[in-house]
Write an enzyme that holds these catalytic residues in place. Structure first.
Site: not given
Ligand code: GLN
Length: 240
Positions: A93, A191
């Site tokens: 992510c 995730h």
């Molecule tokens: N902050 C980034 C987004 O919102 C990544 C979020 C995350 O790592 N789940 O896209």
């Protein structure tokens, strides 16, 4: 045999429990009598990247991405060399986004990136959240990889996707692609954490590292009934 794992910024990039990816890799090695050395790479501790056989990086907030990117940029060349040497990195992510060229946050501020891949990410107010199932492009069995996504960023690139979205949003909610593969770099929005839910991907990463270091071409099979039932229970829930 011994594998050295660098786990990057576990104190900053673990907002969604991606530390579980380290647990999966570590345990699936130990069950095979493969010794493991784990080093945390943090703001205060920077072990040599090239000593690693596997690098794991989790996800986090835009603020975490900003902090990490500004610290990690001085290691950009080592990371690029690591990737070109076919050594495996799993970036989840926010860290997947970070390996790209640009990330524009929801207020249109540019958050610094490592500029290793030609990836563009643009964050929007409406977040892409929920269970996700993709069909993988790594010839893993089962073909489905399952996880959970929660990101504002929409990611665009022309690299091979990790998989094609069957349920959920993926990279951007438009092109039905999820993640990216370049050599043994894997970026993904999954995730879950992704590896405990998809033991075939965990073994894929372990085998790539062993191939690089010891020219090993196959792994001993493990008794995976629990992992398979956990995977299937989520898959059945997602596809019901
Ligand atoms: N902050 C980034 C987004 O919102 C990544 C979020 C995350 O790592 N789940 O896209």
């Amino acid at each position: 045999m011994k594998l050295n794992i660098i786990n990057m910024y576990p104190d900053i990039l673990n907002l969604y429990g991606d530390i579980g990816n380290l647990v999966s890799i570590k345990q699936r090695c130990l069950w095979r009598n493969i010794n493991i050395k784990v080093e945390n790479f943090t703001i205060d501790n920077e072990p040599p990247i090239n000593d690693a056989d596997i690098i794991l990086v989790g996800g986090g907030s835009d603020r975490s991405h900003d902090i990490v990117s500004k610290h990690l940029i001085k290691h950009r060349t080592s990371l690029a060399e690591f990737i070109e040497e076919d050594k495996p990195i799993l970036a989840i992510c926010g860290s997947y986004q970070m390996f790209g060229e640009t990330y524009s946050d929801v207020n249109h501020n540019n958050i610094p990136c490592l500029e290793i891949f030609e990836i563009e990410s643009i964050s929007k107010e409406e977040r892409l959240i929920g269970n996700i199932m993709i069909e993988n492009n790594l010839n893993l069995s089962p073909k489905e990889l399952i996880g959970f996504e929660n990101h504002g960023g929409r990611t665009y690139h022309n690299y091979k996707a990790l998989g094609n979205v069957k349920v959920g949003f993926g990279n951007n909610g438009e092109d039905k692609k999820e993640g990216m593969i370049y050599k043994n770099f894997i970026g993904s929005y999954l995730h879950g954490p992704i590896l405990p839910k998809n033991s075939s991907l965990s073994d894929h990463i372990i085998l790539k590292a062993l191939k690089n270091k010891y020219d090993i071409n196959e792994l001993d099979k493990l008794e995976d009934s629990i992992e398979i039932s956990a995977h299937n229970s989520i898959k059945n829930k997602i596809t019901k």
